[in-house]
Write an enzyme that holds these catalytic residues in place. Structure first.
Site, mmCIF file in Angstrom:
data_model
loop_
_atom_site.group_PDB
_atom_site.id
_atom_site.type_symbol
_atom_site.label_atom_id
_atom_site.label_comp_id
_atom_site.label_asym_id
_atom_site.label_seq_id
_atom_site.Cartn_x
_atom_site.Cartn_y
_atom_site.Cartn_z
ATOM 1 N N ASP A 11 0.968 -1.297 -0.148
ATOM 2 C CA ASP A 11 -0.057 -0.094 -0.083
ATOM 3 C C ASP A 11 0.941 1.106 0.206
ATOM 4 O O ASP A 11 0.794 2.148 0.901
ATOM 5 C CB ASP A 11 -0.780 0.030 1.350
ATOM 6 C CG ASP A 11 -1.975 -1.023 1.168
ATOM 7 O OD1 ASP A 11 -2.868 -0.873 0.494
ATOM 8 O OD2 ASP A 11 -1.630 -2.301 1.605
ATOM 9 N N HIS A 13 0.856 3.594 -2.538
ATOM 10 C CA HIS A 13 -0.245 4.440 -3.052
ATOM 11 C C HIS A 13 0.546 5.735 -3.814
ATOM 12 O O HIS A 13 0.208 6.930 -3.366
ATOM 13 C CB HIS A 13 -1.266 5.019 -2.025
ATOM 14 C CG HIS A 13 -2.091 4.053 -1.297
ATOM 15 N ND1 HIS A 13 -3.301 4.027 -2.059
ATOM 16 C CD2 HIS A 13 -2.246 3.263 -0.411
ATOM 17 C CE1 HIS A 13 -3.915 2.957 -1.504
ATOM 18 N NE2 HIS A 13 -3.245 2.530 -0.651
ATOM 19 N N ASP A 51 -1.594 -2.063 -4.504
ATOM 20 C CA ASP A 51 -1.826 -0.748 -4.332
ATOM 21 C C ASP A 51 -0.403 0.166 -4.462
ATOM 22 O O ASP A 51 -0.272 0.789 -3.505
ATOM 23 C CB ASP A 51 -2.629 -0.297 -3.261
ATOM 24 C CG ASP A 51 -4.213 -0.671 -3.081
ATOM 25 O OD1 ASP A 51 -4.516 -0.936 -4.215
ATOM 26 O OD2 ASP A 51 -4.681 -0.275 -2.101
ATOM 27 N N ASN A 119 -6.547 -3.188 -4.958
ATOM 28 C CA ASN A 119 -7.987 -2.894 -5.263
ATOM 29 C C ASN A 119 -7.986 -1.387 -6.026
ATOM 30 O O ASN A 119 -8.831 -1.065 -6.737
ATOM 31 C CB ASN A 119 -9.076 -2.871 -4.156
ATOM 32 C CG ASN A 119 -8.778 -1.817 -3.133
ATOM 33 O OD1 ASN A 119 -7.583 -2.183 -2.674
ATOM 34 N ND2 ASN A 119 -9.415 -0.918 -2.757
ATOM 35 N N HIS A 120 -6.863 -0.654 -5.953
ATOM 36 C CA HIS A 120 -6.643 0.481 -6.416
ATOM 37 C C HIS A 120 -6.144 0.612 -7.683
ATOM 38 O O HIS A 120 -6.326 1.467 -8.702
ATOM 39 C CB HIS A 120 -5.858 1.714 -5.512
ATOM 40 C CG HIS A 120 -6.566 2.325 -4.437
ATOM 41 N ND1 HIS A 120 -7.071 3.600 -4.401
ATOM 42 C CD2 HIS A 120 -7.036 1.620 -3.330
ATOM 43 C CE1 HIS A 120 -7.541 3.868 -3.249
ATOM 44 N NE2 HIS A 120 -7.602 2.760 -2.508
ATOM 45 N N HIS A 208 -4.336 -9.172 -1.061
ATOM 46 C CA HIS A 208 -4.756 -7.895 -0.641
ATOM 47 C C HIS A 208 -6.588 -7.757 -0.833
ATOM 48 O O HIS A 208 -7.092 -7.605 -1.759
ATOM 49 C CB HIS A 208 -4.510 -7.066 -1.910
ATOM 50 C CG HIS A 208 -4.407 -5.653 -1.753
ATOM 51 N ND1 HIS A 208 -3.497 -4.705 -1.392
ATOM 52 C CD2 HIS A 208 -5.638 -4.906 -1.825
ATOM 53 C CE1 HIS A 208 -4.021 -3.587 -1.458
ATOM 54 N NE2 HIS A 208 -5.250 -3.332 -1.609
ATOM 55 N N HIS A 236 -3.687 -4.207 1.884
ATOM 56 C CA HIS A 236 -5.014 -3.608 1.749
ATOM 57 C C HIS A 236 -5.357 -2.838 3.322
ATOM 58 O O HIS A 236 -5.739 -1.704 3.390
ATOM 59 C CB HIS A 236 -6.304 -4.378 1.636
ATOM 60 C CG HIS A 236 -7.469 -3.831 1.238
ATOM 61 N ND1 HIS A 236 -7.592 -2.663 0.449
ATOM 62 C CD2 HIS A 236 -8.598 -3.794 2.180
ATOM 63 C CE1 HIS A 236 -8.747 -2.280 0.767
ATOM 64 N NE2 HIS A 236 -9.657 -3.075 1.485
ATOM 65 N N HIS A 238 -4.457 -0.556 6.390
ATOM 66 C CA HIS A 238 -3.427 0.513 6.397
ATOM 67 C C HIS A 238 -2.724 0.467 7.834
ATOM 68 O O HIS A 238 -1.542 1.149 7.956
ATOM 69 C CB HIS A 238 -4.060 1.692 6.109
ATOM 70 C CG HIS A 238 -3.971 1.709 4.355
ATOM 71 N ND1 HIS A 238 -4.098 3.187 3.893
ATOM 72 C CD2 HIS A 238 -4.475 1.119 3.529
ATOM 73 C CE1 HIS A 238 -4.139 3.168 2.764
ATOM 74 N NE2 HIS A 238 -4.287 1.911 2.409
#
Length: 495
Positions: A11, A13, A51, A119-120, A208, A236, A238
């Site tokens: 994650d 991002h 992610d 998922n992002h 995830h 996933h 955080h």
């Protein structure tokens, strides 16, 4: 020569708030720090749990920065000291280059990066491509754990060997939780094991999905996973819980690295951010925590006004000014704490993220957040949302019986969002019979609308309609249904 060293992170991002003048570069700076740790620790490979990107269609700036970092830290002459024993055409079957990047004769890779999608940054569109596929095609990352079937998932591991240590690396990219939950229940998910000496492998699984329960089927229970696994790296979620925790039933360990950037102003994000240096020798492992030093400090505190009757009386005409002064004092204390932390680490960004959540239930009124935030424009990274007002509903009495409806908030709770597919389902459940769906499913329509809204897939709904229409036509042909409207309607009900 018998110990794998693996840098573990999830994650990241990349691109989150990239247009923000203060926080815009945070994700890129921390990604460089993560790869710098990988290089300095001379790891065998980097393992990412989804992610990597915040947006499904990241901007050119984000993709360029990612490519720049991977090229800087992961290319070079240092030899890769482990081999792959599995059939790479199976591990990377969806790629035009179905082999690991460090074995490509046209590339000079010193640190391979293996990643599942989240998922992002999941595959979408007619070609089912995602940003990780671009990195994979460029030879800078190995995208694995991808499954396109909605009927059956066979997870085939990448088999790695270094000296006498053998790792079976399993991966499963993000799938809608409800669908994956149902597939686990129906025994449609299989983790394939090596044919030879299956007990000699260290089994590492990267996933995830929701780990905490968000609904009846909107998560993946740990007991769904096979008990032969040694370690699960769970993406996933955080909140950083990177120290391996043993599942008491199945005895495998779970490591939840958490995110490397604050993307929601919730308590879980305020936990210190870490990545992991995983050592695997034979069947034994050790996870070394590495604190990330470039992450912007984040402090959050809750205030319940009703808990201070000596300070605040809702009937006092000056109570709002008293509340505002009280909140200013709280924010100043958090700023002092953040400053002390930053002085010990010059690599941290100067302006902290501050969040004060104020429960004003009990007859109080919120003050102007806009006016309050102006005082901190040059001192915090998030002045516009430094204060969050919410109100718990009062317990109600009816006929002398105490009814506790729990702590229900009067507005959407922080971290909770109304999902598009839920709105679609709600609409068709309450719609008149003449406008309810007959050919399309509520779930399929919900997912298509979500892709249209969240991921800007303009053809998502059209592709769903086309697919379902062709499927229905094939069904009717197989049934040899007469071209009469009543018979067609009757058959479609069982399609």
């Amino acid at each position: 020569m018998n110990t794998f060293k693996i840098l573990v992170a999830t994650d990241i991002h990349l691109g989150y708030l990239e247009k923000d003048p203060v926080r815009g570069n945070d994700t890129f700076v921390t990604f460089n720090e993560i790869l710098d740790h990988a290089q300095k620790n001379e790891v065998d490979f980097v393992l990412l749990g989804g992610d990597l990107f915040h947006d499904n269609k990241p901007s050119r700036k984000t993709v360029h920065s990612c490519l720049e970092s991977l090229r800087k830290y992961c290319m070079g002459d240092r030899p890769v000291q482990f081999e792959i024993l599995s059939d790479q055409a199976v591990n990377f079957h969806y790629s035009k280059f179905p082999w690991v990047n460090y074995q490509d004769e046209n590339l000079n890779i010193s640190i391979p990066v293996f990643s599942i999608h989240g998922n992002h940054d999941d595959p979408t569109g007619a070609d089912a491509l995602c940003a990780l596929d671009i990195l994979s095609c460029a030879g800078l990352l190995n995208h694995f754990g991808r499954s396109t079937s909605v009927e059956k998932i066979d997870i085939s591991p990448i088999l790695l060997r270094k000296g006498r240590t053998k790792i079976a690396l399993y991966g499963l990219g993000a799938i809608p939780d409800e669908r994956l939950y149902r597939m686990f229940v129906n025994k449609q998910v299989t983790m394939l094991r090596p044919k030879e000496d299956e007990d000699s492998w260290f089994n590492l699984f990267v996933i995830h999905q929701n780990r905490s329960k968000h609904g009846a089927t909107n998560y993946i229970p740990e007991q769904f996973l096979d008990d032969f696994i040694n370690l699960v790296v769970w993406g996933h979620e955080h909140e950083c819980k990177i120290a391996p925790f043993q599942n008491e039933q199945q005895r495998f360990y779970i490591s939840q690295p958490g995110s490397s950037v604050v993307t929601s102003l919730s308590p879980g994000e305020a936990v210190k951010k870490h990545i992991g240096l995983l050592h695997v020798k034979g069947k034994k492992m050790k996870m070394e925590k590495i604190a990330l030093e470039t992450v912007r400090t984040f402090h959050i505190e809750d205030v319940v006004l009703a808990d201070h009757p000596d300070l605040f009386n809702p009937d006092n005409p000056n109570v709002t000014q008293a509340i505002q002064a009280f909140c200013m004092e709280k924010v100043e204390l958090m700023l002092d704490t953040a400053e002390r932390e930053r002085l010990g680490n010059p690599r941290q960004p100067e302006k902290p993220i501050i969040r004060l959540r104020v429960d004003y239930a009990g007859g109080f009124e919120p003050f102007s957040v806009h006016r309050f935030s102006q005082k901190y424009m040059h001192r915090v990274a998030n002045p516009k949302d430094i204060i969050h007002f919410f109100r718990h509903r009062e317990q109600k009495e009816k006929k002398g019986i105490d009814l506790n409806f729990g702590k229900l908030v009067s507005r959407p709770a922080e971290g909770m969002t109304l999902r598009v597919e839920d709105l679609v389902k709600q609409y068709f459940q309450t719609a008149e019979k003449k406008v309810q769906l007959s050919l399309l499913t509520e779930r399929g329509m919900g997912e298509a609308v979500q892709e249209f809204v969240d991921k800007e897939e303009k053809d998502a709904i059209e592709e769903l309609v086309k697919f379902q229409l062709e499927k229905t036509q094939r069904f009717l042909k197989e049934r040899r249904t007469d071209a009469e409207e009543e018979k067609i309607d009757e058959e479609v009900m069982f399609c």
